[in-house]
Design an enzyme around this catalytic site. Structure first.
Site, short mmCIF file in Angstrom:
data_model
loop_
_atom_site.label_atom_id
_atom_site.label_comp_id
_atom_site.label_asym_id
_atom_site.label_seq_id
_atom_site.Cartn_x
_atom_site.Cartn_y
_atom_site.Cartn_z
N TYR A 108 0.87 -1.18 0.00
CA TYR A 108 0.00 0.00 0.00
C TYR A 108 0.90 1.23 0.00
CZ TYR A 108 -3.24 3.60 1.44
OH TYR A 108 -3.98 4.75 1.48
N GLU A 196 -3.17 7.56 -4.35
CA GLU A 196 -3.07 6.27 -3.67
C GLU A 196 -2.82 5.16 -4.69
OE1 GLU A 196 -5.96 4.68 -0.37
OE2 GLU A 196 -6.61 3.89 -2.30
#
Ligand code: ADP
Ligand code: MG
Length: 389
Positions: A108, A196
Site C-alpha cells: 500500500y 493512492e
C-alpha cells in the site's frame, strides 16, 4: 474532485510511474476487442468513483475474449455496491481492460493531506491490497506514516526508508525510491489531496507496477488545471450535487428526512448536531454561503425539494450580509414555484428579521418560525411526527 482509476494511471505514467498495459472500453464489444489485444487472458475492471470493487465483483480475471464480453455485459449498467459507495451503489459505464499480471507481493502506498499537521504525509504498508482497512485496524504497526516537510519536500533518504520498510532490497528497492519520489512530484504538480496506489505490486518477474490508482484533486486548485473539468464523469455524481455546483452551493446528500438550508459551514454543522439532538435526521447539508442572493436561495430551496427523501425543510439562517426579508422572499418564491406542501420551519436572525418573519407567516405556506435553533429543531421534529425530545 475525483477521477477514475484509468485516468489516474494515465497521469501516473506521465510521471514515470509504471502501470500495466490497458485500454478503456465503453461497450462490451470494445471490451472483447481489447481483451483480444491483451492475448485473451486479462482483467476486466469496472470504473466507478469508489474503491472496494474487487470484493464487490467489479474486478474479474478472464481467460478469453468471449468471456471478457460476457463479464462486460454483466457489469455495464449495473450498480456496483461496495463499502465505499453507500447502499445506492454506482453505475458502471466504463470498463478498464488490463493485462493480467502475476503478482508476487502487494503493498500500500499513498500521499495525502494530514489535517492535524497541515502537511502531506506518506503512508505505506508491506501488506497492501484489498484488506488494507483490516490491516490498519488489526495491525497498525504495519502502517508506516511519514510527515513531509513542505519546505524540504520529500527527500530521497526518506523514500528509501519507506522502500526498506516495505521489505524491498536491491534494484527493486531503488526502483521503489524513484517511484515514491515521482508520486510526490505528481501529487504536488496535480494539486492532489490524495494519491493512492493500492496495491503497488512486485510482479513474479520482479517489476514494480501500480496496479490500482486513486487520485483526488483539491477543489480549490481546479482553476489551475484547465483539463480537469473535462475529466469529470458526471454519471458518477448525484445530479443534485451537480446542480448545486452550478449555483456555487455546497451540497452534500445525507440519509435522513429533513432538508437543511443554512448559511455558513459552521452553522450547518451546528444545525445537523442540534437536529440530531432532538431526534431529527438531516437529509442533506446545504450551505448557501454568506452573500447569497434571492435567486441563490430559491435554487437552493428547489434542490432540497427535488430530493424525494426530504419530508420537511429546516432553514437556519443568520441574516448578516444577507437580509432576512430577502431570504424569506426566496423561500416563498421557491416553495410556490414547486408547489411545496411540506412542513417548513425557519429560524432566522439578524437584519430585517421581523419583516422576514411577517412575510413567511403571511405566505400561506405550511411554515412555522422558530425562536432559536433549539426551538426550531424541536418544531420541525414535531411537525414530522418523529416524537423526539
Ligand atoms: P479495488 O481496490 O477497487 O478492489 P483493485 O484495482 O485494487 O480494485 O483490484 C483488486 C485486486 O485485484 C488487487 O488487489 C489485485 O490483487 C487484483 N488485480 C487488479 N488488477 C489486476 C491485474 N491487472 N492483474 C492481476 N491482478 C489484478
Ligand atoms: Mg485497490
Amino acid at each position: 474532485m475525483n477521477i477514475h482509476e484509468y485516468q489516474a494511471k494515465e497521469i501516473f505514467s506521465t510521471f514515470g510511474i509504471p502501470v500495466p498495459r490497458s485500454r478503456v472500453a465503453l461497450t462490451a464489444d470494445q471490451v472483447e476487442r481489447a481483451a483480444k489485444e491483451m492475448g485473451g487472458h486479462c482483467v476486466v475492471k469496472a470504473q466507478i468513483y469508489a474503491g472496494g470493487r474487487g470484493k464487490a465483483g467489479g474486478v474479474k480475471i478472464v481467460h478469453h475474449p468471449e468471456q471478457a464480453n460476457d463479464v462486460a455485459k454483466e457489469l455495464f449498467g449495473k450498480k456496483l455496491v461496495t463499502p465505499q459507495t453507500g447502499p445506492e451503489g454506482l453505475k458502471v459505464r466504463r470498463i478498464l481492460v488490463e493485462e493480467a499480471v502475476e503478482i508476487a507481493r502487494e503493498f500500500y502506498l499513498s500521499i495525502t493531506l494530514d489535517r492535524a499537521t497541515s502537511r502531506y504525509c506518506l503512508i505505506a504498508s508491506p501488506e497492501g491490497g484489498m484488506d488494507i482497512e483490516e490491516v490498519a485496524h488489526k495491525s497498525p504497526e504495519k502502517i508506516h506514516v511519514l510527515t513531509i516537510d513542505p519546505l524540504m519536500g520529500l527527500r530521497p533518504y526518506q523514500a528509501r526508508k519507506i522502500a526498506l520498510a516495505l521489505g524491498l532490497t536491491g534494484v527493486v528497492c531503488e526502483d521503489c525510491v524513484e517511484l515514491i519520489l515521482n508520486l510526490y512530484r505528481c501529487c504536488l504538480d496535480k494539486d492532489c489531496y490524495l494519491v493512492e496506489i493500492n496495491p503497488l505490486v512486485v510482479t513474479k518477474a520482479g517489476w514494480l507496477l501500480a496496479m490500482d490508482g486513486k487520485m483526488s484533486f483539491d477543489d480549490n486548485a481546479v482553476y489551475r488545471h484547465r483539463e480537469y473539468p473535462d475529466m469529470v464523469d458526471y454519471s458518477q455524481l448525484d445530479p443534485l450535487e451537480i446542480n448545486a455546483g452550478k449555483y456555487d452551493l455546497a451540497y452534500i446528500k445525507l440519509e435522513g428526512s429533513i432538508g437543511c438550508m443554512v448559511n455558513g459551514a459552521g452553522l450547518a454543522m451546528a444545525t445537523l448536531d442540534v437536529l440530531k439532538e432532538f431526534g431529527g435526521e438531516p437529509a442533506n447539508f446545504l450551505d448557501v454561503g454568506g452573500g447569497a442572493t434571492r435567486e441563490k436561495v430559491t435554487e437552493a430551496f428547489k434542490i432540497i425539494l427535488e430530493d424525494c427523501d426530504v419530508k420537511a425543510v429546516f432553514v437556519n439562517i443568520f441574516g448578516g450580509i444577507m437580509r432576512c426579508d430577502v431570504i424569506a422572499q426566496g423561500i416563498i418564491e421557491a416553495a410556490n414555484e414547486v408547489q411545496c406542501h411540506l412542513p417548513i420551519v425557519v429560524r432566522m436572525d439578524g437584519s430585517n428579521v421581523e419583516e422576514g418573519k411577517r412575510l413567511l407567516m403571511e405566505s400561506g405556506l405550511n411554515v412555522q418560525v422558530g425562536d432559536n435553533l433549539g426551538d426550531g429543531a424541536k418544531r420541525i421534529v414535531k411537525m414530522l411526527g418523529l416524537g423526539g425530545k
